[in-house]
Scaffold this active site. Structure first.
Site, PDB file in Angstrom:
ATOM      1  N   ARG A   1       5.785   5.961  -3.119  1.00  0.00           N
ATOM      2  CA  ARG A   1       4.483   5.499  -2.618  1.00  0.00           C
ATOM      3  C   ARG A   1       4.619   4.396  -1.564  1.00  0.00           C
ATOM      4  O   ARG A   1       3.790   3.490  -1.491  1.00  0.00           O
ATOM      5  CB  ARG A   1       3.598   4.982  -3.777  1.00  0.00           C
ATOM      6  CG  ARG A   1       3.083   6.055  -4.704  1.00  0.00           C
ATOM      7  CD  ARG A   1       1.859   6.754  -4.121  1.00  0.00           C
ATOM      8  NE  ARG A   1       1.374   7.773  -5.014  1.00  0.00           N
ATOM      9  CZ  ARG A   1       0.354   7.622  -5.861  1.00  0.00           C
ATOM     10  NH1 ARG A   1      -0.298   6.493  -5.907  1.00  0.00           N
ATOM     11  NH2 ARG A   1      -0.008   8.607  -6.632  1.00  0.00           N
TER      12      ARG A   1
ATOM     13  N   ARG B   1      -2.062   2.201  -0.028  1.00  0.00           N
ATOM     14  CA  ARG B   1      -3.119   1.204   0.115  1.00  0.00           C
ATOM     15  C   ARG B   1      -2.656  -0.242   0.212  1.00  0.00           C
ATOM     16  O   ARG B   1      -3.422  -1.104   0.604  1.00  0.00           O
ATOM     17  CB  ARG B   1      -4.113   1.335  -1.045  1.00  0.00           C
ATOM     18  CG  ARG B   1      -5.027   2.541  -0.885  1.00  0.00           C
ATOM     19  CD  ARG B   1      -5.739   2.851  -2.175  1.00  0.00           C
ATOM     20  NE  ARG B   1      -4.760   3.252  -3.173  1.00  0.00           N
ATOM     21  CZ  ARG B   1      -5.068   3.682  -4.389  1.00  0.00           C
ATOM     22  NH1 ARG B   1      -6.314   3.731  -4.781  1.00  0.00           N
ATOM     23  NH2 ARG B   1      -4.121   4.048  -5.221  1.00  0.00           N
TER      24      ARG B   1
ATOM     25  N   ARG C   1      -6.687   5.569   6.744  1.00  0.00           N
ATOM     26  CA  ARG C   1      -7.401   6.183   5.616  1.00  0.00           C
ATOM     27  C   ARG C   1      -8.908   6.137   5.872  1.00  0.00           C
ATOM     28  O   ARG C   1      -9.620   7.118   5.626  1.00  0.00           O
ATOM     29  CB  ARG C   1      -7.032   5.418   4.352  1.00  0.00           C
ATOM     30  CG  ARG C   1      -7.758   5.778   3.096  1.00  0.00           C
ATOM     31  CD  ARG C   1      -7.185   7.037   2.482  1.00  0.00           C
ATOM     32  NE  ARG C   1      -7.755   7.246   1.168  1.00  0.00           N
ATOM     33  CZ  ARG C   1      -9.010   7.625   0.947  1.00  0.00           C
ATOM     34  NH1 ARG C   1      -9.813   7.836   1.952  1.00  0.00           N
ATOM     35  NH2 ARG C   1      -9.449   7.799  -0.273  1.00  0.00           N
TER      36      ARG C   1
ATOM     37  N   ASP D   1       0.215  14.978  -1.266  1.00  0.00           N
ATOM     38  CA  ASP D   1       0.035  14.721  -2.690  1.00  0.00           C
ATOM     39  C   ASP D   1       0.491  15.928  -3.489  1.00  0.00           C
ATOM     40  O   ASP D   1       0.411  17.067  -3.001  1.00  0.00           O
ATOM     41  CB  ASP D   1      -1.435  14.423  -3.004  1.00  0.00           C
ATOM     42  CG  ASP D   1      -1.567  13.753  -4.361  1.00  0.00           C
ATOM     43  OD1 ASP D   1      -1.438  12.528  -4.430  1.00  0.00           O
ATOM     44  OD2 ASP D   1      -1.762  14.471  -5.359  1.00  0.00           O
TER      45      ASP D   1
ATOM     46  N   TYR E   1      -2.730  18.307 -14.491  1.00  0.00           N
ATOM     47  CA  TYR E   1      -3.974  18.069 -13.739  1.00  0.00           C
ATOM     48  C   TYR E   1      -4.810  19.341 -13.631  1.00  0.00           C
ATOM     49  O   TYR E   1      -6.035  19.283 -13.692  1.00  0.00           O
ATOM     50  CB  TYR E   1      -3.648  17.503 -12.352  1.00  0.00           C
ATOM     51  CG  TYR E   1      -3.076  16.101 -12.430  1.00  0.00           C
ATOM     52  CD1 TYR E   1      -3.919  14.991 -12.497  1.00  0.00           C
ATOM     53  CD2 TYR E   1      -1.702  15.885 -12.485  1.00  0.00           C
ATOM     54  CE1 TYR E   1      -3.403  13.706 -12.595  1.00  0.00           C
ATOM     55  CE2 TYR E   1      -1.173  14.600 -12.585  1.00  0.00           C
ATOM     56  CZ  TYR E   1      -2.028  13.515 -12.637  1.00  0.00           C
ATOM     57  OH  TYR E   1      -1.520  12.257 -12.756  1.00  0.00           O
TER      58      TYR E   1
END
Ligand code: CP3
Length: 349
Positions: free
Chosen positions: A28, A32, A41, A78, A157
């Site tokens: 990562r 952010r 973003r 992702d 998921y």
């Protein structure tokens, strides 16, 4: 294909060389915690648009390389882009993480359409190509890392439909309806092979399989739903591209890590935060590369606490093929300066 020995430090470590100081990148590393990421973003609007706009995705892939000079640039995308590409509705809700329309029955699997996947995911291959071109031109020692989620973690998921502490619905169905769950894992395994092969053909030089939830399984279920599909993926990808190194990251696998390493055939295993790198170094073949495993929270704190932890990891990696990384992804509250300090510390050996 001709086998040429790699010159990039990250690829040398993956080929089994004890490169020192160890090459590094951070899970990562784009995200952010970087103001320049938040800007792009915001420009993209939503996360899936960012992942499927090659110029923007390539830009955020390269941001941490420009700022810190890691040895690897991981594709910005992702793990859930595979179910999205297969046609499962997906959204990333602000502050909530990913949300999918869950699939829990054999009939529901008809909603997954492998035939259309590569066309939907074509922009991601374009991103890989742009990143590889930029690295070749401006950062020739940096390796381009492609990735996918492992079938089990992606299935968590697909079935639960959102993040969870224990993915109880998924693990329950793996016991109660192995016919359904086995078919889902087969679909995801085949899709993952196709997706990873395309990344290699677009310019990825190493691949990583993220299996974030592997360690939730019992040992028997771990062998069936993690080791078996992962070994199929490794074999299929390396049949077409015999020299492509694959990093497997079965998070929370604990003492099953050596069996995972030997039976899947990966070239490197990722160690999570809780794994003792000294134990792993002794339990794994000396020629197998390891990757890890500084606690991402130590990087939030920085200073002497981060330095002591990082030195402990470095000492354990010394003398074997290794890649310095975190034990899980960087968290958004990480001060970017601490990442800079960490990179300098590791580079100092
Ligand atoms: O490492 C990188 O810099 C490459 C990009 C990358 C992302 N996700 C970007 C991302 C990679 C390799 C992943 C992997 C991923 N995605 C995993 C496996 C690794 C792990 O962390 O366990 C998993 C389980 C996912 C699924 C996922 N994607 C979740 C649970 C979330 C929400 C959590 C969060 O941090 O918000 C995402 C969203 C996501 N993926 C973001 C990023 C940068 C944040 C989205 C945003 O910018 O709004």
């Amino acid at each position: 294909m001709e086998a040429i020995s790699p010159t990039k430090p990250l690829l040398r470590a993956l080929a089994g060389e004890a490169v020192w100081p160890p090459p590094l990148w951070l899970m990562r590393q784009a995200g952010r915690y970087l103001p320049e990421y938040r800007e792009v973003r915001a420009q993209a609007g939503d996360f899936i648009t960012l992942c499927t706009t090659p110029e923007l995705a390539a830009e955020v892939t390269l941001q941490p390389i420009r700022r810190f000079g890691m040895d690897g640039a991981i594709l910005f995308s992702d793990i859930l882009m595979v179910p999205w590409g297969l046609g499962q509705p997906l959204r990333f809700a602000e502050g909530e993480g990913p949300v999918l329309d869950p699939i829990r029955t054999l009939a529901g699997l008809d909603r997954l359409q492998p035939a259309g996947m590569m066309q939907k995911l074509a922009p991601i291959m374009a991103t890989v190509g742009l990143v590889r071109e930029a690295l070749d031109a401006h950062a020739p020692r940096v390796a381009m890392i492609g990735f996918a989620g492992s079938p089990f973690t992606v299935a968590c998921y697909v079935v639960d439909g959102k993040g969870s502490k224990d993915f109880a619905i998924t693990r329950g169905l793996a016991f109660s309806d192995p016919n359904f769950f086995g078919k889902l894992i087969r679909i995801l395994t085949e899709a993952t092979v196709e997706y990873l092969l395309a990344q290699v053909e677009a310019g990825a030089e190493a691949l990583m399989l993220f299996d974030s939830w592997a360690g939730l399984l019992s040992p028997a279920q771990f062998r069936r739903w993690v080791i078996e599909p992962t070994s199929l993926i490794v074999r299929a990808v390396r049949k077409r591209h015999p020299n492509i190194p694959i990093i497997g990251f079965p998070r929370l696998a604990g003492p099953l890590l050596p069996e995972y390493a030997s039976r899947t055939g990966v070239q490197c295993v990722g160690m999570d935060t809780g794994m003792d790198p000294r134990w792993a170094a002794n339990a794994l073949p000396a020629t197998l590369a390891v990757q890890g495993n500084l606690d991402p929270l130590a990087v939030v704190t920085g200073g002497a606490a981060m330095e002591a932890e990082a030195r402990g990891v470095l000492a354990a990696l010394r003398g074997r093929p290794a890649i310095f990384n975190l034990g899980h992804g960087i968290v958004p509250q990480t001060p970017p300066e601490h990442v800079g300090t960490l990179v300098r510390l590791v580079r100092g050996g």
